[in-house]
Design an enzyme around this catalytic site. Structure first.
Site, PDB file in Angstrom:
ATOM      1  N   HIS A  56      13.175  79.677 200.864  1.00  0.00           N
ATOM      2  CA  HIS A  56      12.226  79.969 199.785  1.00  0.00           C
ATOM      3  C   HIS A  56      12.724  79.271 198.518  1.00  0.00           C
ATOM      4  O   HIS A  56      13.398  79.867 197.683  1.00  0.00           O
ATOM      5  CB  HIS A  56      12.133  81.482 199.561  1.00  0.00           C
ATOM      6  CG  HIS A  56      11.044  81.901 198.630  1.00  0.00           C
ATOM      7  ND1 HIS A  56      10.301  83.034 198.819  1.00  0.00           N
ATOM      8  CD2 HIS A  56      10.578  81.348 197.472  1.00  0.00           C
ATOM      9  CE1 HIS A  56       9.420  83.162 197.840  1.00  0.00           C
ATOM     10  NE2 HIS A  56       9.579  82.145 197.005  1.00  0.00           N
ATOM     11  N   GLU A  83       8.654  79.026 202.421  1.00  0.00           N
ATOM     12  CA  GLU A  83       7.803  79.959 201.707  1.00  0.00           C
ATOM     13  C   GLU A  83       7.958  79.784 200.209  1.00  0.00           C
ATOM     14  O   GLU A  83       9.009  79.343 199.725  1.00  0.00           O
ATOM     15  CB  GLU A  83       8.090  81.400 202.124  1.00  0.00           C
ATOM     16  CG  GLU A  83       9.506  81.866 201.876  1.00  0.00           C
ATOM     17  CD  GLU A  83       9.748  83.294 202.353  1.00  0.00           C
ATOM     18  OE1 GLU A  83       9.111  83.719 203.342  1.00  0.00           O
ATOM     19  OE2 GLU A  83      10.578  83.989 201.737  1.00  0.00           O
ATOM     20  N   HIS A 203      10.464  91.367 204.332  1.00  0.00           N
ATOM     21  CA  HIS A 203      10.966  91.930 203.081  1.00  0.00           C
ATOM     22  C   HIS A 203      11.542  93.313 203.326  1.00  0.00           C
ATOM     23  O   HIS A 203      10.832  94.234 203.702  1.00  0.00           O
ATOM     24  CB  HIS A 203       9.904  92.001 201.978  1.00  0.00           C
ATOM     25  CG  HIS A 203      10.512  91.857 200.606  1.00  0.00           C
ATOM     26  ND1 HIS A 203      11.178  92.878 199.959  1.00  0.00           N
ATOM     27  CD2 HIS A 203      10.593  90.799 199.777  1.00  0.00           C
ATOM     28  CE1 HIS A 203      11.624  92.457 198.791  1.00  0.00           C
ATOM     29  NE2 HIS A 203      11.283  91.180 198.653  1.00  0.00           N
TER      30      HIS A 203
END
Length: 250
Positions: A56, A83, A203
């Site tokens: 990310h 991401e 998450h």
């Protein structure tokens, strides 16, 4: 003579584990140099059984750097998932690297970590254009959403291949009431299956709450886990940690 009925039992494939290596890059960046070696770590995660690597990159490069992403692509033998917030530099990076999957996340620049999903209704046109662009480059598109069936349906209308359910609230509620945590996510998870959308999750998933989530929703295609997995590796070592997470994914 009547033909005997054959009982067909559907056995879902194992949910894939994608290891987010951002925290490894954070540790490296804290001292400069190349210790730990992020590229080698990613390859070792694959060698120990991980079925994907997630990064990310953020504009301030506080963990994964753009250079890391370019260097990782030719090394990854499984799936590379990039991401992030689809600002123009991010979009350009993804279309140059050509990962297996891009996960679109509505991060503000100053956010410490992702904490909400897209409003796929309000941003439908914007996300549709992005999805079409990534599809032209042969990239699978996953959209990060809250556990809201309407947002899942919006992602389907956008043309996304998958949604990734933001599981922060699941993890928080799970510690107090595991059953309620599952109930909260069931409508969105079932909506994705009903619509034929692939389903990812990520998450705050960890060794306590991952197996119940996969058991409840065995059609989850992929989980992306970083912070908890790296924290567990401090005690267990990365090889044993990946082994434990893979067991949770079965």
């Amino acid at each position: 003579m009547p033909i005997p009925k054959i009982l067909c039992i559907f056995v879902p494939e194992m949910t894939r584990l994608s290891v987010n290596i951002n925290k490894v890059a954070t540790l490296r960046n804290a001292r400069g140099g190349n210790l730990p070696d992020v590229l080698k770590f990613a390859q070792d995660c694959e060698r120990f059984g991980a079925q994907g690597i997630t990064v990310h990159p953020r504009p301030d490069e506080r963990h994964i750097r753009r250079a890391d992403v370019y260097a990782l692509k030719p090394l990854i033998q499984t799936e590379l998932n990039i991401e992030g917030n689809p600002e123009p530099p991010f979009v350009a990076l993804v279309n140059e690297v050509l990962p297996t999957q891009v996960t679109l996340v509505p991060d503000a620049t100053e956010q410490l970590t992702s904490n909400h999903g897209w409003d796929t209704i309000t941003y439908r046109d914007h996300l549709t254009r992005l999805t079409q662009d990534f599809h032209r480059h042969g990239i699978r598109v996953s959209i990060f959403v809250d556990a809201d069936p309407q947002m899942v349906e919006g992602a389907k209308q956008i043309g996304a291949d998958r949604v990734e359910l933001y599981t922060g609230p699941y993890a928080e509620l799970f510690d107090q009431d595991p059953d309620a945590a599952i109930v909260m996510y069931r409508p969105a998870a079932e909506k994705a299956r009903e619509l034929g959308l692939g389903l990812n999750a990520g998450h705050d998933l960890n060794l306590r709450n991952l197996r119940p989530f996969i058991t409840a929703f065995p059609w989850v295609d992929e989980v992306s886990i970083g912070h908890a997995l790296i924290a567990d590796a401090l005690y267990l070592g990365i090889e044993e940690t990946i082994k434990q997470y893979l067991l949770c994914c079965k």
